[in-house]
Motif scaffolding. Structure first.
Motif: not given
Ligand code: SF4
Ligand code: PLP
Length: 391
Positions: A149, A151-153, A156, A162, A195, A226
């Motif tokens: 991704c 950015m990593y939320c 998640c 991920v 992801g 995202r």
């Molecule tokens: S999969 Fe979605 S919720 Fe998870 S880190 Fe990536 S953007 Fe964020």
């Protein structure tokens, strides 16, 4: 919930006065980026390459709390920290409770495993008939196109898979998934997620779309992303024009807070909307971030203004290490109670719980049916007034 319980609940959740939110900073005011030129800043590859991944880089910009320092150390290797320079400009450097900071900066709380928490609460791995594919509902599948991704939320749901680890990116890695979809004529809807699929290069996305589109029984394609929020520079005319060729494609964008809707984000969403891609939102209900009705209402209103139709609010899944983000279910129900009828129907998403163990998305919301007998429904409206409908 009966009417009395709803009223009780409303008392419980009085609207708080809006907190003043900081405005995005101009990036050149952040010492790390003072020499960056606007062309670099607008280049999504530059943004990705210059993500903040180390504690020392971040501590030069934000005054880290001990909980964050410890959290960043422990997060390396797992869902690691990666913050796009763009996202950093949205964080309030003075406020450790800043909603955008809390979504991006790990804290020590992620290392606490709460009761009922699981690695894979929605049992996606169990319902996977081919690599990268989850098949739960009769007519649609979820294709997990990448594990990376922008950015990593920190909340998640797919943190089990991920992150920044090496993952296969061979061109044939979706072959088994594509064969499975081809062989199942009931599948009419393919949801490409991860992801974040938009982290892939244009050519790679196009290859995948072409393969899925070539299956005649697939009517409906959607992409979950995202990127318009965390890396809006990624949405380019070239990408939008490519996607247009595979229409109809619907795009579901993960938005959690009104502060995420900046001019830059709006420009990215405009580009997608103008390429003819209908946009929807998905929001995760997060404690201390968007669990107040006035914040959610503001988010939904701002989404409509950028042509994004609110789709789902998710109860935060019981994933290991997310207890500090989870609210009681009543908080989500109360948010819907405060939206439905009080504002445009288009601004009201569906609040769902993904049934632990693989139940799929189950709607939960206020109960408007007070009693139901043969030929007679007793209903209440959004103001609590009672009406009888005779069949
Ligand atoms: S999969 Fe979605 S919720 Fe998870 S880190 Fe990536 S953007 Fe964020
Ligand atoms: C969310 C999800 C879908 C899509 O569900 P909709 O309610 O149609 O948006 C499909 N498959 C899986 C496994 C999902 O989690």
């Amino acid at each position: 919930m009966n009417h009395v319980a709803v009223v009780e609940n409303q008392k419980l959740q009085q609207e708080a006065p809006p907190r003043r939110l900081s405005r995005p900073q101009d990036y050149q005011q952040i010492s790390l980026f003072k020499d960056v030129n606007p062309l670099e800043w607008e280049d999504w590859h530059w943004q990705l390459k210059h993500r903040i991944r180390a504690k020392d880089e971040l501590s030069g910009v934000l005054k880290l709390t001990p909980e964050e320092e410890e959290g960043i150390k422990k997060a390396s290797g797992r869902l690691s920290m990666a913050i796009t320079p763009y996202w950093l400009t949205l964080i309030d450097p003075e406020d450790a409770a800043c909603p955008l900071r809390r979504q991006a900066v790990p804290t020590i709380s992620e290392n606490i495993v709460g009761p009922h928490e699981m690695a894979d609460p929605c049992a996606e791995d169990r319902d996977s008939p081919a690599p990268h594919l989850v098949h739960r509902y009769p007519d649609r599948v979820l294709l997990l196109a990448t594990e990376h991704c922008a950015m990593y939320c920190r909340h998640c749901t797919r943190r089990r898979m991920v992150g920044e680890h090496e993952a296969s990116n061979s061109a044939d890695r979706f072959d088994a998934a594509i064969e499975y979809i081809k062989a199942n004529r009931k599948i009419r809807d393919v949801l490409i997620s991860g992801g974040d699929p938009f982290i892939m290069e244009d050519e790679e996305i196009e290859n995948l779309l072409a393969k899925v589109r070539s299956i005649s029984h697939v009517e409906f394609l959607r992409i979950g992303t995202r990127v318009p929020v965390t890396l809006p520079q990624r949405i380019t005319e070239k990408l939008a024009n490519m996607l247009k060729k595979y229409a109809p494609i619907w795009v579901s964008i993960h938005f959690n807070h009104p502060k995420e809707i900046t001019k830059r984000c709006k420009a990215a969403c405009d580009m997608l909307a103008e390429a003819g891609l209908p946009l929807g939102s998905q929001t995760v209900l997060l404690k201390g971030i968007n669990d107040r009705p006035y914040i959610m209402k503001k988010l939904m209103h701002e989404l409509l203004q950028i042509r994004v139709r609110p789709y789902y609010i998710y109860q935060c899944d019981p994933v290991k290490g997310t207890q500090h983000f989870r609210t009681p279910v009543a908080v989500g129900i109360n948010i819907i109670e405060k939206l439905r009828g009080h504002t445009s129907g288009y601004a009201v998403p569906v609040y769902v719980i993904d049934g632990p163990g693989g139940g799929g998305k189950i709607p939960v919301g206020p109960n408007y049916i007070l009693s139901q007998a043969k030929g007679k429904y007793v209903l209440r409206n959004y103001k609590g007034k009672i009406y009888t409908y005779l069949e």
